[in-house]
Write a protein that holds these residues in place. Structure first.
Motif, PDB file in Angstrom:
ATOM      1  N   MET A   1      43.764   7.548  13.023  1.00  0.00           N
ATOM      2  CA  MET A   1      43.218   7.373  14.367  1.00  0.00           C
ATOM      3  C   MET A   1      42.600   5.987  14.507  1.00  0.00           C
ATOM      4  O   MET A   1      41.907   5.509  13.609  1.00  0.00           O
ATOM      5  N   LEU A   2      42.861   5.342  15.628  1.00  0.00           N
ATOM      6  CA  LEU A   2      42.268   4.048  15.940  1.00  0.00           C
ATOM      7  C   LEU A   2      41.287   4.239  17.088  1.00  0.00           C
ATOM      8  O   LEU A   2      41.629   4.814  18.121  1.00  0.00           O
ATOM      9  N   ALA A   3      40.044   3.771  16.888  1.00  0.00           N
ATOM     10  CA  ALA A   3      39.010   3.931  17.913  1.00  0.00           C
ATOM     11  C   ALA A   3      38.324   2.596  18.169  1.00  0.00           C
ATOM     12  O   ALA A   3      37.932   1.902  17.227  1.00  0.00           O
ATOM     13  N   LYS A   5      35.066   0.966  20.175  1.00  0.00           N
ATOM     14  CA  LYS A   5      33.785   1.421  20.696  1.00  0.00           C
ATOM     15  C   LYS A   5      33.010   0.245  21.288  1.00  0.00           C
ATOM     16  O   LYS A   5      32.647  -0.695  20.573  1.00  0.00           O
ATOM     17  N   SER A  21      35.898   1.149  25.578  1.00  0.00           N
ATOM     18  CA  SER A  21      36.100   2.116  24.502  1.00  0.00           C
ATOM     19  C   SER A  21      37.400   2.872  24.736  1.00  0.00           C
ATOM     20  O   SER A  21      37.750   3.177  25.883  1.00  0.00           O
ATOM     21  N   THR A  23      40.442   5.595  22.355  1.00  0.00           N
ATOM     22  CA  THR A  23      40.861   6.228  21.111  1.00  0.00           C
ATOM     23  C   THR A  23      42.343   6.567  21.207  1.00  0.00           C
ATOM     24  O   THR A  23      42.808   7.046  22.238  1.00  0.00           O
ATOM     25  N   ASN A  25      45.067   8.738  18.857  1.00  0.00           N
ATOM     26  CA  ASN A  25      45.219   9.593  17.681  1.00  0.00           C
ATOM     27  C   ASN A  25      46.525   9.293  16.957  1.00  0.00           C
ATOM     28  O   ASN A  25      47.467   8.733  17.525  1.00  0.00           O
ATOM     29  N   ASP A  59      37.300   1.162  14.591  1.00  0.00           N
ATOM     30  CA  ASP A  59      37.426   2.055  13.444  1.00  0.00           C
ATOM     31  C   ASP A  59      38.882   2.448  13.255  1.00  0.00           C
ATOM     32  O   ASP A  59      39.602   2.684  14.226  1.00  0.00           O
ATOM     33  N   ASN A  61      40.979   5.291  11.048  1.00  0.00           N
ATOM     34  CA  ASN A  61      40.877   6.487  10.210  1.00  0.00           C
ATOM     35  C   ASN A  61      39.426   6.771   9.806  1.00  0.00           C
ATOM     36  O   ASN A  61      39.132   7.138   8.668  1.00  0.00           O
ATOM     37  N   THR A 186      52.129   5.721  15.517  1.00  0.00           N
ATOM     38  CA  THR A 186      51.078   5.551  16.516  1.00  0.00           C
ATOM     39  C   THR A 186      51.368   4.269  17.290  1.00  0.00           C
ATOM     40  O   THR A 186      51.607   3.218  16.686  1.00  0.00           O
ATOM     41  N   LYS A 205      45.183   4.685  29.698  1.00  0.00           N
ATOM     42  CA  LYS A 205      43.875   4.062  29.868  1.00  0.00           C
ATOM     43  C   LYS A 205      43.992   3.001  30.935  1.00  0.00           C
ATOM     44  O   LYS A 205      44.787   2.058  30.817  1.00  0.00           O
TER      45      LYS A 205
END
Length: 210
Positions: A1-3, A5, A21, A23, A25, A59, A61, A186, A205
């Motif tokens: 997962m890439l997030a 923030k 922000s 996310t 998956n 972030d 993973n 992904t 998004k």
């Protein structure tokens, strides 16, 4: 997962991204849509490590990840650029194998074998000795995709992949993205084409100009 923030990015006094922000998956396709000047390409450049963020956190993973500082480590993030950015003095096979040989330290024979597998999958098996100027726009795009995939990225990004393409090529791009999704890749797609985004994405998004 890439997030991502609360990402902020400015050029001089001009604020491009403000507290952004998102996310995506594992195995999903995220489309980032918005008008010209909304910061979509800047966001993609930050995700891919071509630009540093000013503040915020990325972030991967569940662990902090700085793509700007890690851009030469096994190509965690791959990018297919809008203008393809193929090397004009290298043929198709050389364009695809250059980075795996120099960055991943693959033996030339291994890199070529993997490149030919990708070319076959993308219906370009007979184009490996051609140079970029000898290719159509759709063929250049597939070579750029093969080059990105050759670096074994965990996340693959596209910058306006349907820009200036005719309807048939647009559908070809959609099929490529959905095929890679079926393989578990992904993907993040930056586009102004909302209809295309809805066709290929698990989530959309929206970004707007500040």
């Amino acid at each position: 997962m890439l997030a991502l923030k609360a990402i902020n990015k400015s050029y001089g006094k001009r604020l491009i991204l403000k507290q952004l922000s998102l996310t995506v998956n594992d195995g999903e396709v995220l489309a980032i849509v918005g008008p010209s000047g909304a910061g979509k390409t800047t966001l993609l450049r930050c995700i891919s490590g071509l630009e540093p963020i000013d503040s915020g956190e990325i972030d991967l993973n569940g662990q902090p990840f700085d793509p700007y500082r890690n851009q030469n480590q096994d190509s965690v993030i791959g990018v297919v650029f809008q203008d393809f950015q193929l090397f004009p003095n290298l043929n198709v096979l050389e364009n695809i194998t250059l980075a795996p040989i120099l960055v991943l330290k693959q033996p030339a024979a291994t890199a070529k074998a993997k490149a030919r597998q990708l070319l076959s999958r993308l219906a370009l098996a007979d184009k490996e000795r051609l140079y970029p100027y000898q290719l159509s726009g759709g063929q250049k795009q597939r070579v750029a995709l093969a080059r990105a995939l050759a670096m074994r990225p965990q996340v693959l990004c596209y910058d306006e992949p349907t820009s200036a393409l005719d309807p048939n090529l647009r559908q070809e791009v959609a099929k490529m993205i959905l095929s890679l999704k079926a393989d578990g890749m992904t993907q993040i797609v930056v586009t102004h084409d909302l209809a295309f985004a809805r066709e290929i994405a698990d989530a959309v998004k929206h970004v707007t100009a500040l």
